[in-house]
Enzyme design. Sequence first.
Site, PDB file in Angstrom:
ATOM      1  NE  ARG A  75      -2.395   1.515   3.397  1.00 22.47           N
ATOM      2  CZ  ARG A  75      -2.164   0.814   4.500  1.00 22.47           C
ATOM      3  NH1 ARG A  75      -2.591  -0.427   4.603  1.00 22.47           N
ATOM      4  NH2 ARG A  75      -1.520   1.334   5.515  1.00 22.47           N
TER       5      ARG A  75
ATOM      6  CE1 TYR B  89     -17.201  10.645 -15.343  1.00 22.71           C
ATOM      7  CE2 TYR B  89     -16.761  10.569 -13.000  1.00 22.71           C
ATOM      8  CZ  TYR B  89     -17.076   9.928 -14.181  1.00 22.71           C
ATOM      9  OH  TYR B  89     -17.269   8.574 -14.181  1.00 22.71           O
TER      10      TYR B  89
ATOM     11  CG  ASP C 162     -10.985  15.282 -15.010  1.00 21.07           C
ATOM     12  OD1 ASP C 162     -10.327  14.668 -15.870  1.00 21.07           O
ATOM     13  OD2 ASP C 162     -12.023  14.826 -14.495  1.00 21.07           O
TER      14      ASP C 162
HETATM   15  C1  LIG Z   1     -14.243   8.519 -16.059  1.00 25.94           C
HETATM   16  C2  LIG Z   1     -13.919   9.909 -15.608  1.00 25.94           C
HETATM   17  C3  LIG Z   1     -13.582  10.167 -14.270  1.00 25.94           C
HETATM   18  C4  LIG Z   1     -13.613   9.091 -13.205  1.00 25.94           C
HETATM   19  O1  LIG Z   1     -12.776   7.998 -13.454  1.00 25.94           O
HETATM   20  P1  LIG Z   1     -13.123   6.526 -12.844  1.00 25.94           P
HETATM   21  O2  LIG Z   1     -11.952   5.703 -13.205  1.00 25.94           O
HETATM   22  O3  LIG Z   1     -14.408   6.099 -13.463  1.00 25.94           O
HETATM   23  O4  LIG Z   1     -13.271   6.718 -11.363  1.00 25.94           O
HETATM   24  C5  LIG Z   1     -13.270  11.470 -13.931  1.00 25.94           C
HETATM   25  N1  LIG Z   1     -13.285  12.464 -14.839  1.00 25.94           N
HETATM   26  C6  LIG Z   1     -13.598  12.252 -16.124  1.00 25.94           C
HETATM   27  C7  LIG Z   1     -13.595  13.394 -17.073  1.00 25.94           C
HETATM   28  C8  LIG Z   1     -13.929  10.974 -16.551  1.00 25.94           C
HETATM   29  O5  LIG Z   1     -14.266  10.762 -17.822  1.00 25.94           O
END
Ligand SMILES: *Cc1c(COP(=O)(O)O)cnc(C)c1O
Length: 372
Positions: A47, A99, A171
């Site tokens: 971990r 998201y 993001d």
């Molecule tokens: C899919 C996605 C996430 C989350 O990712 P997971 O692996 O499903 O937890 C976050 N931001 C965006 C823009 C995504 O497309």
Amino acid sequence: MRFETIAVHAGIAADPHTGDVAPPIHLSTTFARDAQGEPLGGHTYIRESNPTQTSLESVLPELEGGDGSAVFASGMAAGIAVFQAIEPGSHVLLPDDVYHGFRAAAKEFMPNWGLTPEFVAMDDLDQLKKAIRPNTRLVWIESPSNPLLKIVDLRQAIGIAHEAGALAVVDSTFATPVLQRPLDFGADIVMHATTKYFGGHSDVQGGALIFRKKDSTYDRIRRVQNILGAVSSPFNSWLVLRGIRTMAVRVRAQAASAMTVARALEKHAGVSVVHYPGLESHPGHAIARQQMSGFGAMMSFRVRAGREAALNVVARSRVFTRATSLGGVESLIEHRATSEGPHSTTPQDLIRLSIGLEHVDDLVEDLDQALQ
Ligand SMILES: *Cc1c(COP(=O)(O)O)cnc(C)c1O
């Protein structure tokens, strides 16, 4: 070296004992120490770190131009680690079309952590400026956004965050480092759901944070990662690493097909609007052109005849697979409001597409027959 070369070679060195060219997967959960108690290979417990995770974490900063990275069990776990590292009492800003996982987290969990989340239309910089408060500590940016493909001016939005003394996090899942590098525009952290284009084959879940500097925020987030435990497993780390080797060619081919599909949909009488930043009609096109080297392979469009017609188009597609998610080799189609559930704010006539690696003519023909 150029991106493609780095993506193929980063973190790879032939194993001196076996000659392996492809890296192994280290599954050990615990690691031996020498007689003095020092870890023999720098690792102690899975971990905290493991060799496969460490390889992936050494490659990611090379792709994004960062100084360090941390990988997680999912994109959500990666993003949430940032919020969990923010001081209680802080105000945090998120895009109004963030998201949906982060929207749910902001409403259902962040208040319990002492955070005050607020949603703002971040493609409007005046609104972002007005939303800043003295205790704003984080500006969460998503560009292109999901599912409307809104474009945020990264340099300006990051500047506004920094002027307020807040962290600027992007993001960048839809863009990938192939097409956009937020750290170059001053972002403190870039986040990826590696479940999408990094993995690239719809068979691995993961998340990553890449840091411009290894500062106290990096240390806190590392602590969240290895104490709270949503760390990336060795096998998942290995699959993401493998996906990285082909990501540039996949993403460029998918983006080229997306442009063709978007142009075909834009001309279609059954379609009222296409949300794709590569189209001149897209409100964020000029900014996307400045800050991205391509427009990605995600798009959405609205069916003129409304919700039922949109559901029918999805039902009648043959080449596109009816499924959520994105970034894989297969093209996906979804009625986004259904996927997001009853609290969705997405228009009911909207269909989201993830363009894959099929022949583009098959994709255009499929959408055409479904729209007919
Ligand atoms: C899919 C996605 C996430 C989350 O990712 P997971 O692996 O499903 O937890 C976050 N931001 C965006 C823009 C995504 O497309």
